[in-house]
Design a protein around this motif. Structure first.
Motif, short mmCIF file in Angstrom:
data_model
loop_
_atom_site.label_atom_id
_atom_site.label_comp_id
_atom_site.label_asym_id
_atom_site.label_seq_id
_atom_site.Cartn_x
_atom_site.Cartn_y
_atom_site.Cartn_z
N ASN A 1 -24.06 -54.71 65.66
CA ASN A 1 -23.42 -55.99 65.92
C ASN A 1 -22.76 -56.45 64.63
OD1 ASN A 1 -22.62 -58.47 66.66
ND2 ASN A 1 -24.66 -59.25 67.17
N LEU A 2 -21.49 -56.14 64.53
CA LEU A 2 -20.78 -56.42 63.28
C LEU A 2 -19.85 -57.62 63.41
CD1 LEU A 2 -19.75 -52.77 62.37
CD2 LEU A 2 -21.53 -54.09 61.28
N LYS A 3 -19.94 -58.30 64.55
CA LYS A 3 -18.96 -59.36 64.82
C LYS A 3 -18.84 -60.36 63.68
CE LYS A 3 -18.67 -59.04 69.76
NZ LYS A 3 -19.30 -59.41 71.02
N ASN A 4 -19.99 -60.86 63.24
CA ASN A 4 -19.93 -61.89 62.21
C ASN A 4 -19.37 -61.38 60.90
OD1 ASN A 4 -20.84 -63.97 63.75
ND2 ASN A 4 -22.99 -63.43 63.42
N ILE A 5 -19.74 -60.17 60.58
CA ILE A 5 -19.27 -59.60 59.33
C ILE A 5 -17.77 -59.35 59.39
CG2 ILE A 5 -19.34 -57.48 57.97
CD1 ILE A 5 -22.36 -57.59 58.39
N LEU A 6 -17.31 -58.92 60.54
CA LEU A 6 -15.88 -58.67 60.68
C LEU A 6 -15.10 -59.98 60.74
CD1 LEU A 6 -15.92 -55.79 63.31
CD2 LEU A 6 -15.76 -55.62 60.84
N PRO B 1 -12.47 -51.78 70.88
CA PRO B 1 -13.90 -51.49 70.66
C PRO B 1 -14.11 -50.47 69.55
CG PRO B 1 -13.11 -50.49 72.70
CD PRO B 1 -12.00 -51.35 72.19
N GLU B 2 -13.05 -49.76 69.20
CA GLU B 2 -13.18 -48.72 68.18
C GLU B 2 -13.53 -49.25 66.80
OE1 GLU B 2 -10.44 -49.42 69.85
OE2 GLU B 2 -8.79 -49.76 68.45
N ILE B 3 -13.34 -50.55 66.58
CA ILE B 3 -13.68 -51.03 65.24
C ILE B 3 -15.14 -51.49 65.16
CG2 ILE B 3 -11.33 -51.60 64.57
CD1 ILE B 3 -11.96 -54.50 65.10
N GLN B 4 -15.84 -51.33 66.25
CA GLN B 4 -17.28 -51.62 66.19
C GLN B 4 -18.03 -50.34 66.48
OE1 GLN B 4 -18.93 -55.32 67.69
NE2 GLN B 4 -17.14 -55.34 69.00
N PHE B 5 -19.27 -50.33 66.07
CA PHE B 5 -20.11 -49.22 66.47
C PHE B 5 -20.66 -49.56 67.84
CE2 PHE B 5 -20.91 -48.82 61.80
CZ PHE B 5 -20.32 -47.60 61.66
N ARG C 1 -19.61 -37.38 56.20
CA ARG C 1 -20.11 -38.27 57.25
C ARG C 1 -18.97 -38.55 58.20
NH1 ARG C 1 -20.75 -44.38 55.73
NH2 ARG C 1 -18.61 -44.28 56.42
N PHE C 2 -19.22 -38.40 59.48
CA PHE C 2 -18.18 -38.69 60.48
C PHE C 2 -18.75 -39.65 61.52
CE2 PHE C 2 -18.77 -34.21 59.61
CZ PHE C 2 -17.56 -33.77 59.11
N VAL C 3 -17.96 -40.62 61.92
CA VAL C 3 -18.37 -41.45 63.05
C VAL C 3 -17.27 -41.36 64.10
CG1 VAL C 3 -19.22 -43.67 63.83
CG2 VAL C 3 -19.58 -42.98 61.47
N LYS C 4 -17.59 -40.71 65.17
CA LYS C 4 -16.62 -40.48 66.23
C LYS C 4 -16.41 -41.74 67.04
CE LYS C 4 -16.28 -35.69 67.59
NZ LYS C 4 -16.99 -34.66 68.30
#
Lengths: 394, 152
Positions: free
Chosen positions: A214-219, A249-253, A281-284
């Motif tokens: 949940n990165l909403k606040n940080i973003l 959605p791609e900018i969030q995990f 390190r890769f995050v698809k």
């Protein structure tokens, strides 16, 4: 942190008195480190321009108990300033079942050996630096997982082969003072193959996990100013922004597959020490960048002194996004992506001095060329950091 | 000065005295190699060396099939470092690093460390599968010597 340390001696005494009948071993490690940089607020090394004792200081206690034949328990308790919620963190707690001399099964909270130094990351006594190279070790925040670990060890002549596999998940990670957020690692699976000889060790590791954060606040924070453009319209800026995140959605995990590949070697021959590691390190399915990091260390032992030199580097590969309908959103998204753009190198010069057989004193100077494009705190330029640390085992 | 002299004499004594590898008298084993000693004392195949586990040749079982139970001496005793330098060119610091890595990575704890050589002899006498090391000058009839590490 320190008020709770009072309980440790009490704990120690209790354990030694009441459990002396059982086969119990108590061991501990500690590092007292101080450091400063020439930057006022160096969020990269987490030091500032005044001498401070965190964040490399750590105290750990480990209890090993033989419970039944072939079954033993290990608990490792750690206190350090980096932890977000608790002063003490149960770093490890697992049961070991020795199936045979070669096979062992660990069940509980375990530490996946993703890096060369993963399994004793906080035991400063066991390595050269005050802390292992930041350019590599700060990018995978997974220090322990809850699950199982199966290992196979075999000695052939002077060679020791070890194969390790682990499975588990991790609901919460350790954060830093600057950044706390929830990141769930689920379906973590990985393994390590290591071959060691008297004076050399080679290893390969791989790990994968499904990441949800949940990165909403940080973003949101870094883009508030940009969002103010929307303030006059019908939809409040934050809502608009959150809609944008849904659109991208791609900018969030979000159940994204993260993969890790690591190579490492350590050689200690006569008085020469050579260490090197390389990771990817890769995050698809997210816009989070691929990351490449490596370092090489050369050291030479002269009596009780071991001067060492390290070059370390990290590089990310950032994608860009286009949104033809919404230019502001496009720049927001790109801003977010740029957060993780990083091209940083460090040169570390240090010396490790053996005080006695269970204590070492370390001093090091790190010259870092930081290039982090993030809009929260863009970092650019040279930072000099000086660290001094005393590491003991007991 | 006198103290130093006594110390030097003791030190020289320790430096040149041969080390005896000892086992229980009932143990049928007649000899052991340096590399086997290394496997036994470094617990190379994991914690299970201390337990009943299957070990053949290089992985811990004595040649007669018994599972060895290594017993060590406290690290500040000069014979400790002397022994490990002899079998693995490892000084105290190297041994401490080795064990700290193993302990804190959950790969086992070192063999039991006793206070002095007399305690080691007692321990070996009591435990059928025990194996220890002492200065040859302290060797008694209570135990059996299976190997001598000679120093010039």
């Amino acid at each position: 942190m320190f008020n709770r340390l009072i309980f440790l001696p009490i704990l120690l005494i209790l354990f030694s008195v009441h459990l002396s009948a059982l086969e119990i071993r108590l061991n501990g490690f500690a590092t007292i480190a101080a450091g400063m940089t020439d930057e006022k607020d160096d969020v990269y090394h987490h030091y500032d321009d005044e001498l401070s004792f965190s964040p490399d200081s750590v105290l750990g206690l480990q209890l090993d108990a033989e419970l039944l034949d072939k079954l033993s328990g290990t608990f490792q308790l750690m206190a350090c300033e980096n932890y977000v919620d608790d002063d003490f963190q149960l770093e490890w707690a697992y049961l070991t079942y020795d199936y045979s001399s070669d096979f062992r099964l660990l069940l509980g909270r375990i530490r996946p050996s993703m890096f060369l130094y993963s399994s004793y990351l906080d035991v400063g006594y066991a390595y050269l630096w005050v802390s292992p190279p930041q350019e590599m070790y700060s990018f995978v925040p997974l220090t322990n997982i809850d699950g199982i670990n199966l290992s196979y060890n075999h000695v052939i002549g002077d060679y020791e082969l070890s194969l390790t596999g682990w499975l588990g998940d991790k609901k919460k990670i350790r954060g830093t003072k600057e950044l706390t957020f929830k990141l769930n690692h689920s379906y973590i699976a990985g393994g390590e193959i290591a071959l060691s000889h008297d004076f050399a060790k080679f290893r390969v590791s791989y790990a994968r996990a499904k990441l949800t954060a949940n990165l909403k606040n940080i973003l949101l924070q870094p883009n508030k100013q940009l969002l103010s453009i929307y303030e006059n319209r019908n939809t409040p800026a934050e809502d608009r922004y959150l809609l944008g995140l849904e659109k991208h959605p791609e900018i969030q995990f979000n159940d994204s597959l993260g993969q890790f590949l690591g190579f490492g070697m350590h050689a200690d021959y006569k008085n020469i020490i050579f260490i090197s590691e390389y990771i990817r390190r890769f995050v698809k399915k997210t816009a989070f960048p691929d990351l490449k990091s490596w370092y090489t260390t050369l050291a030479y032992r002269i009596g009780d002194f071991t001067p060492h030199f390290t070059y370390s580097s990290v590089k990310t590969n950032v994608a860009t996004y286009t949104d033809r309908e919404d230019a502001v959103l496009e720049s927001v998204v790109n801003n977010v992506l740029q957060e993780s753009a990083n091209k940083t190198q460090s040169v570390t010069l240090g010396v490790r001095y053996k005080v006695n057989s269970s204590a070492v004193l370390k001093a090091e100077w790190i010259s870092t060329n930081v290039d982090i494009a993030g809009s929260v705190q863009p970092l650019d330029g040279k930072i000099n950091t000086f660290k001094l640390g005393l590491s003991i085992i007991f | 000065m006198k103290k130093f002299l006594v110390f030097s004499i003791l030190f020289v004594h320790y430096l040149f005295a041969d080390i005896s590898i000892i086992v229980n008298k009932e143990n049928t084993l007649v000899s052991i190699s340096k590399s086997e000693l290394k496997v036994v004392f470094f617990l190379k195949s994991g914690k299970s060396v201390l337990r009943d586990s299957k070990f053949v040749k290089y992985n811990g079982r004595f040649a007669n099939g018994l599972v060895p139970l290594p017993v060590d001496i406290e690290t500040d005793n000069p014979i400790y470092e002397k022994f490990y330098i002899a079998i693995a060119t490892a000084n105290i610091e190297k041994m401490n690093r080795y064990w700290s890595r193993r302990i804190f990575s959950g790969r086992g704890v070192p063999p039991l460390r006793l206070k002095n050589e007399q305690e080691i002899i007692e321990f070996v006498k009591k435990n059928k599968n025990a194996i220890g090391y002492i200065n040859q000058s302290n060797l008694t009839d209570d135990v059996k010597e299976i190997f001598t590490i000679s120093f010039p």
